[in-house]
Structures are given as C-alpha cells and as structure tokens.
Write an enzyme that holds these catalytic residues in place. Structure first.
Site, PDB file in Angstrom:
ATOM      1  CG  HIS A  39     -11.149 -15.597   2.349  1.00  0.00           C
ATOM      2  ND1 HIS A  39     -11.535 -16.500   3.321  1.00  0.00           N
ATOM      3  CD2 HIS A  39     -10.799 -14.477   3.025  1.00  0.00           C
ATOM      4  CE1 HIS A  39     -11.413 -15.947   4.510  1.00  0.00           C
ATOM      5  NE2 HIS A  39     -10.984 -14.717   4.367  1.00  0.00           N
ATOM      6  CG  ASN A  44     -11.196  -9.535   8.107  1.00  0.00           C
ATOM      7  OD1 ASN A  44     -11.379 -10.681   7.712  1.00  0.00           O
ATOM      8  ND2 ASN A  44      -9.993  -9.042   8.296  1.00  0.00           N
ATOM      9  CE1 TYR A  76     -12.016  -5.896  -0.468  1.00  0.00           C
ATOM     10  CE2 TYR A  76     -13.174  -3.910   0.212  1.00  0.00           C
ATOM     11  CZ  TYR A  76     -12.408  -4.603  -0.714  1.00  0.00           C
ATOM     12  OH  TYR A  76     -12.059  -3.997  -1.899  1.00  0.00           O
ATOM     13  CG  ASP A 102     -13.254 -19.330   3.237  1.00  0.00           C
ATOM     14  OD1 ASP A 102     -12.138 -19.349   3.780  1.00  0.00           O
ATOM     15  OD2 ASP A 102     -14.030 -18.357   3.318  1.00  0.00           O
ATOM     16  CG  ASN A 104     -10.676 -12.689  10.985  1.00  0.00           C
ATOM     17  OD1 ASN A 104     -10.715 -13.019  12.169  1.00  0.00           O
ATOM     18  ND2 ASN A 104      -9.531 -12.452  10.352  1.00  0.00           N
ATOM     19  CE1 TYR A 128      -8.429  -9.932  -1.838  1.00  0.00           C
ATOM     20  CE2 TYR A 128      -9.756  -8.106  -2.648  1.00  0.00           C
ATOM     21  CZ  TYR A 128      -8.696  -8.577  -1.909  1.00  0.00           C
ATOM     22  OH  TYR A 128      -7.883  -7.687  -1.253  1.00  0.00           O
TER      23      TYR A 128
END
Length: 191
Positions: free
Chosen positions: A19, A66, A64, A91, A112, A14
């Site tokens: 994100h 969320n 993470y 973001d 989220n 990632y």
C-alpha cells in the site's frame, strides 16, 4: 508548479508494504532530485525544488490512505496549484507486479485513497501512475494483502517499477501527460 503526490500510510509499521508503493516512488524521486521531503505542511511531508524551468513539489500525505484527499485539497488551497499539474502515484491491484500504468481519469476502482482525492477535488480527472501490486491469492483478505510487504522474489520487479515510475514522472515534467502515457504504457506492456 508540478506536484507529485505518492499515496501511503505514515509510520514504520507500513514502510515497506504494498500500500506504500506511492511513498517508495516519492522517496526515489527525492533521491534523484536531491530533495528533502520533510516539511510538515498541508497534512503531508513536502519537499520543493526547481528543475530547470519547472518548480516541483513532492508530497507524502500523513493522513493515512483513506483520507489522502484532505492533504491534496489542503495543498491545492494553500499553493493555488492546478489539478492538471498533479500526478498521483499509488498501488494498484489490477496491475501486475513489475508493471506501471498511467491514466488521466477514471473511477477509484475500489482504492480508498483515490476515492478520497476524488471526493475532495470534485473530479475524477487527474493524472495517475499506478504501481502494480497484483491481486492476492484466492482466500486472502485484500486489506491484509495490501498491508503486507512485497515478497523477496518480487524485489527486482519492485525496483524496476519504481525506476519506471520515476522515469515517467521525470519525462512528464517536460512533456504532456498524453505523450508520457503513450511512451510508458507501451513500454510497460512490453516488459
């Protein structure tokens, strides 16, 4: 203590995705402040320093996206910090690549990570720096888009956004967030 939380997802898969714009800003702030953001605590990688009279912490939640609120809540509870001293960097699909937008409250707008922070803090009132990632082309799945890297043609805009976000955050260490919004939202709209 001023605390800046950059949102993203852990792991090399990632690292340079849209994100992870919040992580990119934290990395640049760490470079500017000559900080090491590697202490694993409160479900985050953390770095702390003193800048003039201000104590500053940089956080990269490792939960993470969320579940970002879990890390924010853990840091709040452990350090007894105030929400008014928090800045969340993340973001934003509704802001064009190349621009930043500052806000001090609002709904999650489908993000989220912000939704999780609101759930864990019990409020929508906290300072935010939104990094523009623009919306995907019609037909592209949003989750695929935000987990994709920035296009090479966007690198100059990305670099400028990260620099603008860092300058705004540095300015906010010695000014109110309202003054910071007035200065940097106006500047971003002129870009």
């Amino acid at each position: 203590m001023k605390w800046i939380v950059g949102l993203g997802n852990p792991g090399t898969a990632y690292a340079n995705t849209r994100h992870n714009a919040g992580f990119l800003v934290i990395d640049e702030l760490a470079r500017r402040f000559n900080m090491d953001v590697s202490t694993n605590k409160c479900k985050a990688l953390i770095g702390e320093t003193r800048l003039g009279d201000a104590k500053v912490a940089l956080l990269k939640p490792m939960t993470y996206m969320n579940l970002s609120g879990e890390s924010v809540r853990a840091f709040m509870d452990y350090y007894k910090v105030k929400l008014e001293d928090l800045i969340v960097v993340y973001d934003d699909l509704d802001t064009e690549v190349g621009r930043i937008r500052l806000r001090y409250q609002g709904s999650p707008g489908g993000h989220n990570g912000i939704k999780s922070i609101i759930q864990h803090t019990g409020t929508q009132v906290f300072n935010r720096v939104r990094i523009g990632i623009s919306r995907p082309k019609p037909g592209m799945v949003i989750s695929d888009y935000v987990l994709s890297p920035f296009a090479k043609a966007e690198y100059d805009d990305l670099r400028r956004m990260v620099e603008d976000a860092c300058e705004a955050i540095e300015f906010s260490l010695n000014h109110s967030f309202e003054q910071t919004m007035a200065k940097y939202n106006a500047r971003s709209s002129d870009a």
